[in-house]
Design a protein around this motif. Structure first.
Motif, mmCIF file in Angstrom:
data_model
loop_
_atom_site.group_PDB
_atom_site.id
_atom_site.type_symbol
_atom_site.label_atom_id
_atom_site.label_comp_id
_atom_site.label_asym_id
_atom_site.label_seq_id
_atom_site.Cartn_x
_atom_site.Cartn_y
_atom_site.Cartn_z
ATOM 1 N N GLY A 36 -36.499 4.606 -35.393
ATOM 2 C CA GLY A 36 -36.287 6.046 -35.246
ATOM 3 C C GLY A 36 -36.885 6.565 -33.942
ATOM 4 N N ARG A 37 -38.034 5.988 -33.577
ATOM 5 C CA ARG A 37 -38.699 6.444 -32.348
ATOM 6 C C ARG A 37 -37.807 6.221 -31.135
ATOM 7 N N GLU A 38 -37.259 4.995 -31.041
ATOM 8 C CA GLU A 38 -36.355 4.697 -29.906
ATOM 9 C C GLU A 38 -35.134 5.606 -29.929
ATOM 10 N N ALA A 39 -34.634 5.864 -31.143
ATOM 11 C CA ALA A 39 -33.441 6.718 -31.263
ATOM 12 C C ALA A 39 -33.735 8.110 -30.713
ATOM 13 N N LEU A 40 -34.916 8.649 -31.074
ATOM 14 C CA LEU A 40 -35.257 9.996 -30.602
ATOM 15 C C LEU A 40 -35.411 10.010 -29.077
ATOM 16 N N GLU A 41 -36.007 8.931 -28.533
ATOM 17 C CA GLU A 41 -36.155 8.855 -27.067
ATOM 18 C C GLU A 41 -34.786 8.891 -26.379
ATOM 19 N N LEU A 42 -33.867 8.099 -26.931
ATOM 20 C CA LEU A 42 -32.522 8.064 -26.329
ATOM 21 C C LEU A 42 -31.817 9.414 -26.440
ATOM 22 N N GLN A 45 -32.889 11.651 -23.775
ATOM 23 C CA GLN A 45 -32.430 11.305 -22.426
ATOM 24 C C GLN A 45 -30.958 11.571 -22.192
ATOM 25 N N SER A 46 -30.149 11.309 -23.214
ATOM 26 C CA SER A 46 -28.730 11.529 -22.944
ATOM 27 C C SER A 46 -28.013 12.087 -24.174
ATOM 28 N N ASP A 47 -26.810 12.520 -23.901
ATOM 29 C CA ASP A 47 -26.055 13.282 -24.883
ATOM 30 C C ASP A 47 -25.297 12.417 -25.877
ATOM 31 N N TYR A 48 -25.970 11.960 -26.926
ATOM 32 C CA TYR A 48 -25.207 11.243 -27.958
ATOM 33 C C TYR A 48 -24.588 12.263 -28.886
ATOM 34 N N GLU A 49 -23.389 11.972 -29.332
ATOM 35 C CA GLU A 49 -22.706 12.936 -30.196
ATOM 36 C C GLU A 49 -22.776 12.554 -31.657
ATOM 37 N N VAL A 50 -22.940 11.249 -31.900
ATOM 38 C CA VAL A 50 -22.965 10.778 -33.288
ATOM 39 C C VAL A 50 -24.148 9.829 -33.470
ATOM 40 N N LEU A 51 -24.885 10.029 -34.568
ATOM 41 C CA LEU A 51 -25.978 9.134 -34.915
ATOM 42 C C LEU A 51 -25.623 8.460 -36.241
ATOM 43 N N VAL A 52 -25.729 7.119 -36.261
ATOM 44 C CA VAL A 52 -25.481 6.404 -37.516
ATOM 45 C C VAL A 52 -26.761 5.647 -37.828
ATOM 46 N N THR A 53 -27.439 5.999 -38.913
ATOM 47 C CA THR A 53 -28.741 5.382 -39.164
ATOM 48 C C THR A 53 -28.842 4.741 -40.541
ATOM 49 N N ASP A 54 -29.685 3.703 -40.571
ATOM 50 C CA ASP A 54 -30.089 3.090 -41.835
ATOM 51 C C ASP A 54 -31.116 4.039 -42.472
ATOM 52 N N LEU A 55 -31.391 3.862 -43.768
ATOM 53 C CA LEU A 55 -32.391 4.746 -44.390
ATOM 54 C C LEU A 55 -33.761 4.093 -44.510
ATOM 55 N N ARG A 56 -33.756 2.855 -45.040
ATOM 56 C CA ARG A 56 -35.038 2.180 -45.256
ATOM 57 C C ARG A 56 -35.489 1.503 -43.967
ATOM 58 N N GLU A 64 -36.589 10.793 -42.406
ATOM 59 C CA GLU A 64 -37.417 11.494 -41.404
ATOM 60 C C GLU A 64 -36.663 11.666 -40.089
ATOM 61 N N LEU A 65 -35.983 10.581 -39.693
ATOM 62 C CA LEU A 65 -35.230 10.642 -38.438
ATOM 63 C C LEU A 65 -34.156 11.738 -38.519
ATOM 64 N N LEU A 66 -33.420 11.752 -39.629
ATOM 65 C CA LEU A 66 -32.352 12.757 -39.776
ATOM 66 C C LEU A 66 -32.920 14.174 -39.704
#
Ligand SMILES: [Fe+2]
Ligand SMILES: [Fe+2]
Length: 404
Positions: A36-42, A45-56, A64-66
């Motif tokens: 999640g930390r890396e995802a938030l950093e990215l 930095q840049s404009d992602y339009e869609v996030l697809v994440t695991d839960l566990r 928390e990330l969502l």
């Protein structure tokens, strides 16, 4: 090109996704990260339009990330791709994610689901709307009673009484849910007076939606304005919800579409509450202008805010991850479809109910309804609308109020 960010703590899963989605490389620019930390950093930095994440995931969970993405990057489409059977996590993420996919999932499903979630976001991608939303200080999160109800409803053998017990924990909420239940069941022999009956007649799923609607109305309590009345808006919304459901019924739509028509009708003007709550003076002034100059509310809103309550309301419901058909109904409730084939839809049921609830009807829409053979039905709907306004069969008296 869509920018899609995948998050999963297992590199093996990410490798599988990379391989599977390789054929989409010309359509999507993809990134794959393991936390999640890396995802938030990215995302910073840049404009992602869609996030697809695991839960566990260790450290930061998917939930928390969502939640962080909702508050920091509200414009990002949020999706879950998870194999978790943990009910609580699934329930908590359901109101944070627009779509929920279960592993294993093939490329075609991921592509179609991202596409669907994304198309609504594109419709809401308007600079004036974004600016307005970013300035809102009163943007309530999904109500806790609704979350509790979702948890209860996850168990398969839940009884109507158990569902009713959860709703009954909040007396104000119970009263509102019963009021809405009676407006949905307009025409049945007796009034529903207790939540268990409401669950039996309407089904637990519908009651869950009603709790959400009731929460939306209680979350926004604008200070009293001279030219905007929340009470009258509630009455109008109830009347439109009930009538939209009856119209959907007479169009012989599916049971799911009846529910969408009803809930969409109840929520169609929720954007007005949001505007009135957050910008009371400006909204009051816009509504004064509308009534004194005889312009439509939505035209006055565009002049003041650059957007209308339809977009603002749809954006809130999109943030709350309500089912897409409901968000779409709210977004389009002022429009009549150009395509005659689209007339048999819950959106049109809400549009017609709203127009009739306001006592007016666009001649083009009448011509269109007549052209698809619904002219005769229109007379019946007009009668229903008048009866609703007179309060017959319902314990609320409705007035035409929201200049749409
Ligand atoms: Fe409206
Ligand atoms: Fe309306």
């Amino acid at each position: 090109m869509k920018r899609v960010l995948f998050v999963d703590d297992e590199p093996r899963v990410l490798d599988g996704l990379k391989r599977m989605l390789y054929p989409l490389r010309n359509e999507w620019r993809m990134a794959f990260v393991t936390s999640g930390r890396e995802a938030l950093e990215l995302l910073e930095q840049s404009d992602y339009e869609v996030l697809v994440t695991d839960l566990r995931m260790p450290e930061m969970s998917g939930v928390e990330l969502l939640a962080k993405v909702v508050s920091r990057h509200p414009q990002v489409v949020r999706m879950v791709l998870s194999g978790t059977a943990d009910q609580e996590i699934a329930v908590r993420s359901a109101t944070l994610a627009h779509q929920y996919l279960v592993k294993p999932c093939d490329a075609a499903t991921i592509r179609a689901t991202v596409g669907r979630a994304f198309s609504l976001r594109v419709m809401l991608d308007d600079p004036a709307l974004k600016q307005l939303i970013s300035g809102l200080h009163n943007l309530p999160s999904v109500p806790s009673l609704y979350l509790r109800l979702m948890e209860v409803l996850r168990s398969l053998d839940v009884s109507p009484k158990e569902v009713a017990e959860v709703v009954s924990q909040d007396i104000g909420m119970t009263a509102k849910v019963l009021q809405m239940a009676n407006s949905a069941l307009f025409g049945i022999q007796r009034q529903i007076t207790d939540p268990t009956q409401a669950v039996i007649y309407l089904g637990p799923e519908m009651v869950r939606q009603l709790v959400l609607v009731a929460s939306a109305f209680s979350a926004f309590q604008p200070k009293s304005l001279r030219h905007f009345s929340i009470e009258r808006l509630q009455i109008h919304s109830l009347a439109v919800g009930g009538l939209a459901r009856r119209i959907a019924q007479s169009l012989e739509l599916s049971p799911a579409a009846l529910d969408y028509a009803f809930v969409g009708g109840l929520l169609h003007d929720v954007g007005k509450l949001l505007l009135a709550c957050n910008y009371p003076e400006r909204y009051d002034e816009a509504m004064r202008h509308a009534s004194e100059e005889g312009v439509l509310d939505r035209i006055a809103e565009v002049q003041t805010f650059g957007t209308t309550h339809a977009e603002v309301g749809a954006y809130l419901l999109w943030l709350w991850a309500l089912p897409d058909p409901i968000t779409e109904i709210v977004l389009r409730h002022h429009e009549f479809p150009a395509d005659p084939a689209a007339v048999y839809s819950p959106s049109v049921a809400v549009h017609v109910a709203d127009a009739l609830g306001n006592g007016g009807f666009d001649p083009d829409a009448v011509a269109c309804l007549t052209a698809v053979g619904l002219g005769e039905k229109l007379a019946g709907w007009q009668r229903s609308s008048r009866e609703t306004r007179l309060g017959r069969g319902s314990h609320v008296e409705a007035h035409p109020v929201c200049g749409r």
